[in-house]
Design an enzyme around this catalytic site. Structure first.
Site, PDB file in Angstrom:
ATOM      1  N   HIS A   1      41.472  57.163  24.072  1.00 43.85           N
ATOM      2  CA  HIS A   1      40.624  56.050  24.505  1.00 43.85           C
ATOM      3  C   HIS A   1      40.735  54.831  23.598  1.00 43.85           C
ATOM      4  O   HIS A   1      40.132  53.807  23.893  1.00 43.85           O
ATOM      5  CB  HIS A   1      39.157  56.519  24.540  1.00 43.85           C
ATOM      6  CG  HIS A   1      38.978  57.893  25.104  1.00 43.85           C
ATOM      7  ND1 HIS A   1      39.321  58.207  26.406  1.00 43.85           N
ATOM      8  CD2 HIS A   1      38.543  59.063  24.539  1.00 43.85           C
ATOM      9  CE1 HIS A   1      39.085  59.501  26.605  1.00 43.85           C
ATOM     10  NE2 HIS A   1      38.622  60.040  25.495  1.00 43.85           N
TER      11      HIS A   1
ATOM     12  N   PRO B   1      43.240  64.380  17.185  1.00 44.98           N
ATOM     13  CA  PRO B   1      42.190  64.697  16.216  1.00 44.98           C
ATOM     14  C   PRO B   1      41.130  65.669  16.710  1.00 44.98           C
ATOM     15  O   PRO B   1      40.682  65.593  17.860  1.00 44.98           O
ATOM     16  CB  PRO B   1      41.568  63.330  15.900  1.00 44.98           C
ATOM     17  CG  PRO B   1      42.034  62.422  16.971  1.00 44.98           C
ATOM     18  CD  PRO B   1      43.332  62.944  17.475  1.00 44.98           C
ATOM     19  N   ASN B   2      40.753  66.536  15.798  1.00 42.56           N
ATOM     20  CA  ASN B   2      39.663  67.515  15.938  1.00 42.56           C
ATOM     21  C   ASN B   2      40.003  68.707  16.819  1.00 42.56           C
ATOM     22  O   ASN B   2      39.263  69.690  16.850  1.00 42.56           O
ATOM     23  CB  ASN B   2      38.372  66.838  16.440  1.00 42.56           C
ATOM     24  CG  ASN B   2      37.888  65.780  15.477  1.00 42.56           C
ATOM     25  OD1 ASN B   2      37.713  66.064  14.299  1.00 42.56           O
ATOM     26  ND2 ASN B   2      37.705  64.558  15.948  1.00 42.56           N
TER      27      ASN B   2
ATOM     28  N   ALA C   1      40.443  61.846  20.985  1.00 39.74           N
ATOM     29  CA  ALA C   1      39.776  60.536  21.062  1.00 39.74           C
ATOM     30  C   ALA C   1      40.764  59.371  21.004  1.00 39.74           C
ATOM     31  O   ALA C   1      40.444  58.271  21.475  1.00 39.74           O
ATOM     32  CB  ALA C   1      38.746  60.417  19.948  1.00 39.74           C
TER      33      ALA C   1
ATOM     34  N   ASN D   1      47.464  66.131  24.591  1.00 38.74           N
ATOM     35  CA  ASN D   1      46.019  65.913  24.565  1.00 38.74           C
ATOM     36  C   ASN D   1      45.771  65.105  23.295  1.00 38.74           C
ATOM     37  O   ASN D   1      45.755  65.663  22.193  1.00 38.74           O
ATOM     38  CB  ASN D   1      45.246  67.226  24.543  1.00 38.74           C
ATOM     39  CG  ASN D   1      43.740  66.987  24.579  1.00 38.74           C
ATOM     40  OD1 ASN D   1      43.268  65.872  24.349  1.00 38.74           O
ATOM     41  ND2 ASN D   1      42.984  68.036  24.859  1.00 38.74           N
TER      42      ASN D   1
ATOM     43  N   ARG E   1      31.922  62.326  31.641  1.00 37.18           N
ATOM     44  CA  ARG E   1      31.269  62.202  30.325  1.00 37.18           C
ATOM     45  C   ARG E   1      30.931  60.722  30.038  1.00 37.18           C
ATOM     46  O   ARG E   1      30.803  59.929  30.957  1.00 37.18           O
ATOM     47  CB  ARG E   1      32.176  62.838  29.258  1.00 37.18           C
ATOM     48  CG  ARG E   1      32.400  64.342  29.515  1.00 37.18           C
ATOM     49  CD  ARG E   1      33.247  64.991  28.448  1.00 37.18           C
ATOM     50  NE  ARG E   1      32.580  64.979  27.157  1.00 37.18           N
ATOM     51  CZ  ARG E   1      33.194  65.288  26.003  1.00 37.18           C
ATOM     52  NH1 ARG E   1      34.471  65.642  26.010  1.00 37.18           N
ATOM     53  NH2 ARG E   1      32.528  65.275  24.873  1.00 37.18           N
TER      54      ARG E   1
ATOM     55  N   GLU F   1      49.421  63.974  30.473  1.00 38.48           N
ATOM     56  CA  GLU F   1      48.206  63.907  29.657  1.00 38.48           C
ATOM     57  C   GLU F   1      47.253  65.028  30.091  1.00 38.48           C
ATOM     58  O   GLU F   1      47.074  65.242  31.289  1.00 38.48           O
ATOM     59  CB  GLU F   1      47.560  62.535  29.908  1.00 38.48           C
ATOM     60  CG  GLU F   1      46.214  62.341  29.275  1.00 38.48           C
ATOM     61  CD  GLU F   1      45.606  60.978  29.647  1.00 38.48           C
ATOM     62  OE1 GLU F   1      46.238  60.191  30.390  1.00 38.48           O
ATOM     63  OE2 GLU F   1      44.481  60.732  29.194  1.00 38.48           O
TER      64      GLU F   1
ATOM     65  N   TYR G   1      34.029  72.580  25.377  1.00 38.94           N
ATOM     66  CA  TYR G   1      35.462  72.876  25.231  1.00 38.94           C
ATOM     67  C   TYR G   1      35.812  74.353  25.385  1.00 38.94           C
ATOM     68  O   TYR G   1      36.984  74.724  25.241  1.00 38.94           O
ATOM     69  CB  TYR G   1      35.955  72.360  23.869  1.00 38.94           C
ATOM     70  CG  TYR G   1      35.749  70.873  23.699  1.00 38.94           C
ATOM     71  CD1 TYR G   1      36.371  69.969  24.556  1.00 38.94           C
ATOM     72  CD2 TYR G   1      34.924  70.368  22.701  1.00 38.94           C
ATOM     73  CE1 TYR G   1      36.173  68.599  24.427  1.00 38.94           C
ATOM     74  CE2 TYR G   1      34.726  69.002  22.556  1.00 38.94           C
ATOM     75  CZ  TYR G   1      35.341  68.126  23.420  1.00 38.94           C
ATOM     76  OH  TYR G   1      35.155  66.772  23.308  1.00 38.94           O
TER      77      TYR G   1
ATOM     78  N   ARG H   1      33.380  75.225  17.664  1.00 38.56           N
ATOM     79  CA  ARG H   1      32.125  74.535  17.966  1.00 38.56           C
ATOM     80  C   ARG H   1      32.178  73.994  19.385  1.00 38.56           C
ATOM     81  O   ARG H   1      33.235  73.941  19.999  1.00 38.56           O
ATOM     82  CB  ARG H   1      31.904  73.377  16.983  1.00 38.56           C
ATOM     83  CG  ARG H   1      31.516  73.820  15.583  1.00 38.56           C
ATOM     84  CD  ARG H   1      31.065  72.637  14.725  1.00 38.56           C
ATOM     85  NE  ARG H   1      30.026  71.874  15.414  1.00 38.56           N
ATOM     86  CZ  ARG H   1      30.166  70.583  15.776  1.00 38.56           C
ATOM     87  NH1 ARG H   1      31.263  69.933  15.521  1.00 38.56           N
ATOM     88  NH2 ARG H   1      29.190  69.954  16.406  1.00 38.56           N
TER      89      ARG H   1
ATOM     90  N   HIS I   1      43.331  66.877  29.364  1.00 41.27           N
ATOM     91  CA  HIS I   1      42.026  66.970  28.699  1.00 41.27           C
ATOM     92  C   HIS I   1      41.342  68.247  29.145  1.00 41.27           C
ATOM     93  O   HIS I   1      41.364  68.580  30.340  1.00 41.27           O
ATOM     94  CB  HIS I   1      41.159  65.751  29.004  1.00 41.27           C
ATOM     95  CG  HIS I   1      41.772  64.498  28.495  1.00 41.27           C
ATOM     96  ND1 HIS I   1      41.810  64.214  27.154  1.00 41.27           N
ATOM     97  CD2 HIS I   1      42.448  63.523  29.134  1.00 41.27           C
ATOM     98  CE1 HIS I   1      42.480  63.094  26.982  1.00 41.27           C
ATOM     99  NE2 HIS I   1      42.885  62.651  28.173  1.00 41.27           N
TER     100      HIS I   1
END
Ligand code: CA2
Length: 154
Positions: free
Chosen positions: A89, A19-20, A86, A83, A116, A107, A32, A27, A109
């Site tokens: 987690h 997602p996202n 969210a 990736n 973070r 995996e 990122y 943004r 990121h």
């Protein structure tokens, strides 16, 4: 045989984004970067192609769609670069899907999740992956491809 026909020995890697991540580059460049998802997909394809492998890319904002994609590709694919955003987690279901398809997964990121918020320090999918590349930005994806192909070709 035409170029578009895969030989039986061509490894197909699947590149999966959660997602996202379709909004990458639009943004939050301080976290990122300015790289778009299309840039990352092109990097991964180039790194894989350079080693004789092909890549199939998929992004979804929906947990079930990500799981369906893994199921659908389980017989074609040799390995997974993921990736999960969210869902990394939170999603026991995605973790179970990676386990169920029984393919080696790396995996990735973009940001350093360990630097973070605390909730990003835990990855539910990590135990089902052969490794994790976190915090290396765009470069982490080519590292992941090479790790995965090293594993597959060992
Ligand atoms: O660092 C990563 O790659 C993450 O997987 C990104 C996820 C985050 O939930 C993980 O903890 C770490 C979030 C992706 C959000 O993507 C955005 C893209 C553009 C603008 C805002 C968010």
């Amino acid at each position: 045989m035409t170029d578009s026909v895969l030989s039986p020995r061509t490894s197909v890697l699947i590149l999966v984004h959660g997602p996202n991540l379709n909004l990458l580059g639009e943004r939050k460049p301080e976290i990122y970067g300015t790289t778009t998802l299309l840039d990352i997909e092109a990097d991964v394809a180039a790194a894989a192609n350079a080693r004789g492998a092909a890549v199939l890319c998929f992004q979804s904002n929906h947990e079930g769609a990500l799981i369906d994609f893994l199921h659908e590709q389980r017989k074609l694919a040799s390995g997974i670069v993921i990736n999960a955003g969210a869902y990394t987690h939170t999603s026991v279901a995605l973790r179970d899907a990676i386990e169920a398809v029984n393919l080696p997964a790396v995996e990735v990121h973009i940001s350093n999740t360990h630097a973070r918020e605390g909730f990003r320090h835990v990855s539910l999918i990590a135990p089902e992956c052969i490794g994790q590349v976190t915090g290396l930005g765009r470069a982490g994806y080519t590292t992941a491809v090479n790790l995965l192909l090293d594993h597959l070709q060992a």
